[in-house]
Design a protein around this motif. Structure first.
Motif, mmCIF file in Angstrom:
data_model
loop_
_atom_site.group_PDB
_atom_site.id
_atom_site.type_symbol
_atom_site.label_atom_id
_atom_site.label_comp_id
_atom_site.label_asym_id
_atom_site.label_seq_id
_atom_site.Cartn_x
_atom_site.Cartn_y
_atom_site.Cartn_z
ATOM 1 N N ALA A 116 31.944 51.024 37.271
ATOM 2 C CA ALA A 116 32.073 49.857 36.380
ATOM 3 C C ALA A 116 32.153 50.290 34.914
ATOM 4 O O ALA A 116 32.920 49.721 34.126
ATOM 5 C CB ALA A 116 30.893 48.915 36.588
ATOM 6 N N VAL A 117 31.368 51.322 34.539
ATOM 7 C CA VAL A 117 31.399 51.807 33.151
ATOM 8 C C VAL A 117 32.766 52.419 32.838
ATOM 9 O O VAL A 117 33.374 52.123 31.795
ATOM 10 C CB VAL A 117 30.290 52.848 32.887
ATOM 11 C CG1 VAL A 117 30.369 53.346 31.440
ATOM 12 C CG2 VAL A 117 28.911 52.254 33.154
ATOM 13 N N TYR A 118 33.250 53.269 33.734
ATOM 14 C CA TYR A 118 34.543 53.916 33.492
ATOM 15 C C TYR A 118 35.687 52.899 33.496
ATOM 16 O O TYR A 118 36.681 53.073 32.777
ATOM 17 C CB TYR A 118 34.793 55.031 34.512
ATOM 18 C CG TYR A 118 34.059 56.300 34.141
ATOM 19 C CD1 TYR A 118 34.478 57.061 33.052
ATOM 20 C CD2 TYR A 118 32.932 56.717 34.852
ATOM 21 C CE1 TYR A 118 33.794 58.228 32.685
ATOM 22 C CE2 TYR A 118 32.250 57.873 34.484
ATOM 23 C CZ TYR A 118 32.691 58.616 33.401
ATOM 24 O OH TYR A 118 32.006 59.765 33.026
ATOM 25 N N LEU A 119 35.529 51.836 34.267
ATOM 26 C CA LEU A 119 36.533 50.766 34.240
ATOM 27 C C LEU A 119 36.560 50.116 32.859
ATOM 28 O O LEU A 119 37.625 49.844 32.300
ATOM 29 C CB LEU A 119 36.229 49.725 35.321
ATOM 30 C CG LEU A 119 37.322 48.691 35.591
ATOM 31 C CD1 LEU A 119 38.543 49.337 36.224
ATOM 32 C CD2 LEU A 119 36.807 47.593 36.507
ATOM 33 N N ASN A 120 35.369 49.883 32.305
ATOM 34 C CA ASN A 120 35.288 49.308 30.959
ATOM 35 C C ASN A 120 35.854 50.257 29.895
ATOM 36 O O ASN A 120 36.366 49.807 28.861
ATOM 37 C CB ASN A 120 33.837 48.968 30.610
ATOM 38 C CG ASN A 120 33.345 47.736 31.327
ATOM 39 O OD1 ASN A 120 34.136 46.888 31.732
ATOM 40 N ND2 ASN A 120 32.031 47.619 31.505
ATOM 41 N N LEU A 121 35.758 51.553 30.164
ATOM 42 C CA LEU A 121 36.311 52.546 29.239
ATOM 43 C C LEU A 121 37.832 52.667 29.369
ATOM 44 O O LEU A 121 38.476 53.339 28.561
ATOM 45 C CB LEU A 121 35.682 53.918 29.513
ATOM 46 C CG LEU A 121 34.307 54.195 28.888
ATOM 47 C CD1 LEU A 121 33.709 55.467 29.477
ATOM 48 C CD2 LEU A 121 34.428 54.327 27.371
ATOM 49 N N GLY A 122 38.369 52.035 30.417
ATOM 50 C CA GLY A 122 39.810 52.121 30.661
ATOM 51 C C GLY A 122 40.218 53.362 31.418
ATOM 52 O O GLY A 122 41.409 53.684 31.515
ATOM 53 N N ASP A 123 39.245 54.078 31.980
ATOM 54 C CA ASP A 123 39.521 55.298 32.744
ATOM 55 C C ASP A 123 39.565 54.927 34.235
ATOM 56 O O ASP A 123 38.594 55.115 34.981
ATOM 57 C CB ASP A 123 38.437 56.343 32.466
ATOM 58 C CG ASP A 123 38.782 57.714 33.030
ATOM 59 O OD1 ASP A 123 39.621 57.785 33.944
ATOM 60 O OD2 ASP A 123 38.182 58.709 32.573
ATOM 61 N N SER A 124 40.710 54.419 34.660
ATOM 62 C CA SER A 124 40.862 53.939 36.046
ATOM 63 C C SER A 124 40.704 55.065 37.059
ATOM 64 O O SER A 124 40.179 54.857 38.156
ATOM 65 C CB SER A 124 42.225 53.266 36.231
ATOM 66 O OG SER A 124 42.335 52.168 35.373
ATOM 67 N N CYS A 136 34.216 54.864 42.792
ATOM 68 C CA CYS A 136 34.267 53.776 43.773
ATOM 69 C C CYS A 136 34.452 54.328 45.184
ATOM 70 O O CYS A 136 33.848 53.843 46.140
ATOM 71 C CB CYS A 136 35.423 52.851 43.417
ATOM 72 S SG CYS A 136 35.039 51.130 43.641
ATOM 73 N N GLU A 137 35.274 55.354 45.302
ATOM 74 C CA GLU A 137 35.499 55.983 46.611
ATOM 75 C C GLU A 137 34.218 56.630 47.136
ATOM 76 O O GLU A 137 33.933 56.574 48.330
ATOM 77 C CB GLU A 137 36.619 57.020 46.496
ATOM 78 C CG GLU A 137 38.006 56.388 46.431
ATOM 79 C CD GLU A 137 39.106 57.415 46.186
ATOM 80 O OE1 GLU A 137 38.792 58.513 45.658
ATOM 81 O OE2 GLU A 137 40.262 57.106 46.502
ATOM 82 N N LYS A 138 33.454 57.242 46.238
ATOM 83 C CA LYS A 138 32.179 57.847 46.645
ATOM 84 C C LYS A 138 31.209 56.782 47.144
ATOM 85 O O LYS A 138 30.505 56.972 48.140
ATOM 86 C CB LYS A 138 31.563 58.608 45.469
ATOM 87 C CG LYS A 138 32.296 59.900 45.130
ATOM 88 C CD LYS A 138 31.622 60.621 43.965
ATOM 89 C CE LYS A 138 32.326 61.946 43.671
ATOM 90 N NZ LYS A 138 31.685 62.693 42.569
#
Length: 287
Positions: free
Chosen positions: A242-250, A257-259
């Motif tokens: 969720a944090v990396y999504l907010n950072l824009g790092d898909s 998410c896979e983990k």
């Protein structure tokens, strides 16, 4: 029965509690019969069969009233309150927790009284009345501090933090999670410490301070791995995603998410995060 419930084998637990119950009825041991019904209620509650949990807790309550066992009666009210909360019948849950609270006060059971405030806080939180939840958590916190119950204090502080998070008052949430963490660490309760770090990560993510959010989620992840908490590990990965999504790092978000998804498949947790449903999980300590 209690041993099998501790091992998580609920069917075996229920089987043994029912055998004990039959013998207690044969010999007319009402106090032991009460305990069997209460244990059956707790086992069914853990299993998710809340209606049968209610049935057994009601049987226990009738016996407690019949033999004049006030301490057991108050516990039966508490158990019924939790079962009705799980059923989503919050009105009945509040009714039973308030009955338990009055009785705990009457018999001078300060531990029971303090836990009642926590239970009421949980019900009001689930009902969406966060202000009422906070009011009860504060009462519980005051009682736990009077008793010197450090573990209970951590639970109260954590739930206050989560409640303020729900009100979008993230600075206040951080304040309570930090207080909880400072008490949990010297106690050596690693699960509580991990929960505190996770909650701090969620709050800093909400504030847009992504570096600190990642740092706290990684601290939480390190602990849950060390203690073998697979469910907690999955939540940490989901929170990092969720944090990396907010950072824009898909790319990073999908990786975490896979983990999380891999662990959920291993553990059979079908309700958790997936590729198309990225969400942060608030960690609330078990009451």
């Amino acid at each position: 029965g209690i041993a099998f419930r501790g091992l998580g084998d609920l069917r075996k637990a229920i089987e043994n509690h029912q055998k004990a119950l039959r013998i207690d009825k044969e010999i007319g041991d009402r106090a032991s019969e009460l305990a069997c019904y209460a244990n059956l209620g707790l086992a069914f509650d853990t299993m998710g069969d809340f209606k049968r949990a209610v049935e057994n807790h009601e049987e226990a309550l009738e016996i407690a009233k019949g033999i004049g066992d006030k301490a057991s009666e108050s516990k039966c009210y508490t158990n019924l309150g939790m079962a009705y909360c799980n059923l989503g019948d919050f009105g009945r849950a509040i009714e039973y927790h308030e009955k338990a609270l009055r009785m705990y006060k009457e018999i001078g059971d300060r531990a029971g009284e303090s836990t009642c405030y926590l239970d009421l806080g949980v019900v009001y939180r689930d009902l969406g009345d966060i202000e009422k939840a906070i009011e009860n958590y504060r009462k519980g916190l005051k009682a736990k501090r009077r008793m010197g119950d450090k573990a209970g204090e951590v639970k109260c502080l954590t739930n206050l933090g989560v409640a303020y998070h729900g009100l979008k008052n993230l600075r206040r949430a951080i304040e309570y999670h930090e207080k909880a963490r400072k008490i949990a660490m010297p106690m050596g309760d690693r699960a509580d410490e991990a929960a505190c770090y996770g909650n701090l990560g969620l709050a800093f993510n909400g504030l847009g301070d992504f570096d600190r959010a990642i740092n706290y989620h990684r601290k939480s992840l390190k602990i849950v791995r060390e203690i073998g908490d697979k469910g907690g590990e999955s939540k940490c990965y989901a929170n990092l995603a969720a944090v990396y999504l907010n950072l824009g790092d898909s790319k990073k978000a999908i990786e975490y998410c896979e983990k999380s998804l891999l662990i959920n498949r291993e553990t059979g947790d079908v309700d958790s995060v997936s590729y198309t449903h990225l969400r942060a999980h608030e960690t609330v300590l078990d009451l």
